[in-house]
Scaffold this motif. Structure first.
Motif, short mmCIF file in Angstrom:
data_model
loop_
_atom_site.label_atom_id
_atom_site.label_comp_id
_atom_site.label_asym_id
_atom_site.label_seq_id
_atom_site.Cartn_x
_atom_site.Cartn_y
_atom_site.Cartn_z
N GLU A 508 0.83 -1.21 0.00
CA GLU A 508 0.00 0.00 0.00
C GLU A 508 0.87 1.26 0.00
OE1 GLU A 508 -0.28 -2.50 2.13
OE2 GLU A 508 -2.12 -3.45 1.36
N THR A 509 1.93 1.25 0.83
CA THR A 509 2.83 2.41 0.90
C THR A 509 3.53 2.63 -0.44
OG1 THR A 509 3.22 2.06 3.27
CG2 THR A 509 4.85 3.38 2.08
N ASP A 511 2.51 1.70 -3.40
CA ASP A 511 1.53 2.17 -4.40
C ASP A 511 1.23 3.65 -4.22
OD1 ASP A 511 1.24 -0.21 -5.76
OD2 ASP A 511 -0.40 -0.94 -4.49
N LYS A 512 1.17 4.10 -2.97
CA LYS A 512 0.89 5.51 -2.71
C LYS A 512 2.05 6.38 -3.19
CE LYS A 512 -1.33 8.45 0.73
NZ LYS A 512 -1.80 8.59 2.12
#
Length: 741
Positions: A508-509, A511-512
């Motif tokens: 998630e990190t 991708d952000k």
């Protein structure tokens, strides 16, 4: 598995022998076709862009053809053949050598699987096909030139063709796909056998082009018709003996000696010749041994070489480099910087911990009496050490010199190379020095006239704000920056994999981070969009990124007013991997046809100088990737005439009187005319030298001129000649060269 291994060993031996004999056949074809050997002028450029096997093949061909009057390297020889079948010999034959070595290395490890052996064998098969196809093309060219007509019909009976090669390769590929490695090896053995026959026929046809008519006449006692229906005898004029290469002449004589004692007609002689080149024949070992002896006598094998990642620069390259350094220095001095020089090596502690993950590339030197030293990695850290050591609070300097990095050499990447740095240290108006160094980088690239480029620009504090928003722990900021810095060479998916699998970020990190680093565009428009968008609202909540956006606003306004913002791109993916950057960062990239990577970079480093002393002195600088810029300039200069010297006048003395030359040329040197002299009896030797060296004027002096007290002044471009009094020489030349008398 043991039978497969044994078959591979036999293939290894046969392929190795083929790679040697094929060189000899190709060399004979070069002479038969009067080929241009310029494709064999390969040298090790130091960056790994030219395979060492390719260089080895080129060197071996030139050893065999040394002294040949048929095949020569020539820039003027347009009559020399230079087709793909000849120009590709270094690469094709070099690839075969690499494939053979690769198979050999796998065979040595007995535990290797059939799959690994099969992969190497199939790779060899593809390279053998390429060798066979090139050899077949030269073979047919030889047949077109041969003076023995019936040789063509004998060859046609053998049914050797590209189709037979392709069919053999196709069978091998099918066996590989089915993982039937025993069948694969047998199929590749068939391909190897076909290639052997083609290479042997190439040697036969080249031999008959070079020596066939003479040899058959000699063998028949002048009764050529016995071999070729009278065609050989029809050539009544004795062919002028042409000098073959030192190596090929030995091979030709060895073949002639072996065939002279054999009886029978032409077909029988060809059969004996082919047998001579058959690895299973009794005569083959002697031929192979002789070819190896010739190649191993290659003096170039004993010539010293430069270390990996380094290179020498010839006179043409030095001309381009001197011009580039002169242009760069002029720009740097226009901005009122002073020159600085520092030692080639520093204390190891000075360099340690300044380069992040690249610190492993520092060249350490052996302990020479208590001090641990390392070669300098860049020019910025030595500059910072100098400023701190001398207690300076402001300093604008430039430095052009060599640096060293223990990197893996590749195209455009060396272990020893020049950097051209410009740095400003001290307290100045906000963003003033940052604006100036970006402007200087743009000025330098424009002045060097390399073509289109862009300068990507970002801010380290803005990037830190992005990482914090995305949830990256502060301890990982620098290592994640090193990953992001690879986005100009790798896709985001590859970088994401590194950040997640190697550096421990969550998917998630990562991708952000991806949503931010894909943002790029024109500076003023993109900055305005960020400040008014969702991304801006998040970034403005962080003091560091808010400060960075303010800095960039001032910088972009200054660049706009300076009329150089059109070359700048605001790019949030730009990270710059070095640990010492604290503010604006930028990197220039060439947008033309030559792929060279970054051609210049820099940024602000406010804390580096303070690491070496008690005062924190803010600084910003840029470094030009001069080696890559020079690669572009050399590429552009390939079709242009480059003068290696600035000689204005050649003093040509006809005869052998050095004293006459010394007197005349010294008079020219004394008034700062760039002159050189030659002493030779033949005037055309002087004129040819002046034309080749692009020297505009000649002063010609022979016995008659000496007796009459005159010299001849010749304009090389117009070819006009004028006799002038000896006493007026200096004044006349100064006037014509538009110098002050």
């Amino acid at each position: 598995m043991s039978s497969l291994l044994e078959s591979c060993k036999l293939m290894d031996q046969s392929s190795s022998a083929l790679s040697t004999v094929a060189i000899a056949s190709a060399a004979l074809s070069c002479e038969a076709a009067r080929a241009n050997l310029s494709a064999f002028d390969l040298t090790d450029s130091g960056d790994g862009s030219v395979s060492k096997e390719d260089i080895g093949v080129s060197s071996d061909i030139k050893v065999l053809l040394n002294g040949s009057k048929l095949a020569v390297s020539s820039n003027k020889g347009d009559d020399k053949v230079n087709t793909d079948s000849f120009s590709k010999i270094p690469v094709v034959y070099g690839n075969v050598r690499e494939a053979v070595k690769s198979l050999h290395s796998v065979i040595r490890v007995v535990s290797n699987s059939g799959e690994k052996l099969g992969g190497k064998v199939l790779h060899l098969c593809f390279e053998l096909r390429n060798l066979g196809e090139g050899s077949l093309e030269r073979l047919r060219s030889n047949l077109g030139s041969v003076g023995v007509e019936s040789l063509k019909s004998i060859f046609e009976k053998k049914c050797l063709s590209e189709e037979s090669l392709r069919n053999g390769v196709k069978l091998a590929v099918e066996a590989g796909l089915e993982k039937d490695y025993v069948k694969l090896v047998k199929d590749v053995e068939l391909v190897l056998g076909i290639v052997w026959k083609i290479v042997a026929w190439e040697a036969v046809t080249a031999f008959f082009v070079l020596e066939g008519v003479e040899f058959l006449n000699e063998k028949s006692g002048g009764k050529g018709g016995e071999f070729d229906g009278g065609n050989v005898k029809a050539e009544k004029k004795k062919k002028k003996k042409v000098l073959l290469g030192k190596g090929t002449s030995v091979i030709v004589e060895m073949i002639k000696d072996g065939l002279m004692s054999k009886g029978g007609g032409l077909e029988k002689i060809v059969e004996e010749f082919l047998s001579f080149l058959d690895p299973k024949s009794a005569d083959f070992d002697g031929l192979l041994k002789k070819v190896k002896e010739i190649l191993e006598s290659n003096e170039s094998r004993r010539i010293p070489k430069t270390p990996k990642g380094t290179r020498d620069f010839a006179k043409e390259q030095m001309t381009i480099r001197k011009k580039a350094f002169s242009i760069i220095t002029k720009v740097f001095e226009r901005h009122c910087a002073t020159a600085l020089d520092t030692p080639a090596f520093e204390l190891k502690e000075t360099l340690t911990g300044k380069y992040g993950e690249d610190s492993k590339l520092i060249y350490d030197l052996a302990d020479q009496g208590g001090e641990l030293c390392s070669l300098r990695y860049d020019l910025t850290v030595p500059f910072s050490r100098y400023v701190a050591m001398n207690g300076l609070t402001s300093f604008k300097r430039y430095h052009i010199d060599k640096v060293w990095r223990r990197d893996n050499p590749s195209k455009g990447r060396y272990r020893e190379f020049y950097q051209c740095d410009f740095d400003i240290a001290g307290q100045y108006e906000k963003m003033g020095p940052d604006f100036e160094v970006v402007r200087i980088l743009s000025e330098v690239l424009n002045a060097l006239n390399i073509g289109d480029y862009e300068i990507k620009l970002n801010h380290r504090k803005l990037l830190d704000g992005v990482l914090e928003i995305c949830g990256v722990p502060p301890a990982k900021f620098r290592t994640i920056c090193s990953s992001i810095d690879k986005l100009d060479k790798q896709s985001f998916e590859q970088v994401k994999k590194e950040m997640v699998e190697e550096k421990g970020l969550s998917v998630e990190t990562a991708d952000k981070i991806g949503t931010f680093v894909k943002i790029r565009g024109p500076p003023l428009e993109l900055l305005s969009k960020i400040m008014g968008g969702t991304e801006g609202s998040e970034l403005l909540k962080h003091n560091a990124s808010k400060e960075a956006l303010g800095d960039l606003s001032i910088l972009f306004d200054a660049l706009y007013k300076s009329r150089c913002i059109d070359k700048v791109v605001f790019d949030l993916s730009l990270a710059r991997g070095l640990d010492y950057y604290t503010g604006v960062i930028f990197e220039a990239a060439f947008k033309g046809g030559v792929q060279v990577g970054s051609i210049g970079a820099g940024g602000r480093y406010d804390n580096l100088i303070g690491n070496f002393g008690t005062k924190q002195v803010p600084a910003v600088g840029m470094s030009l990737g001069i080696e890559r810029v020079l690669t572009i300039m050399e590429e552009k200069a390939q079709n242009q005439a480059v003068r290696a010297t600035e000689t204005q006048v050649l003093v040509a003395v006809l005869g052998d009187k050095l004293a006459v030359a010394a007197e005349l040329v010294s008079e020219l040197w004394d008034v700062d005319i760039k002159a050189e002299y030659k002493v030779h009896k033949k005037v055309m030797k002087h004129i040819e030298y002046a034309i080749d060296s692009k020297i505009p004027w000649m002063v010609i002096v022979g016995e008659r001129e000496l007796n009459e007290g005159i010299v001849k002044l010749k304009n090389i471009e117009t070819t006009t000649e004028e006799a002038i009094p000896r006493s007026n020489l200096v004044g006349e030349l100064q006037q014509r060269l538009k110098l002050n008398p």
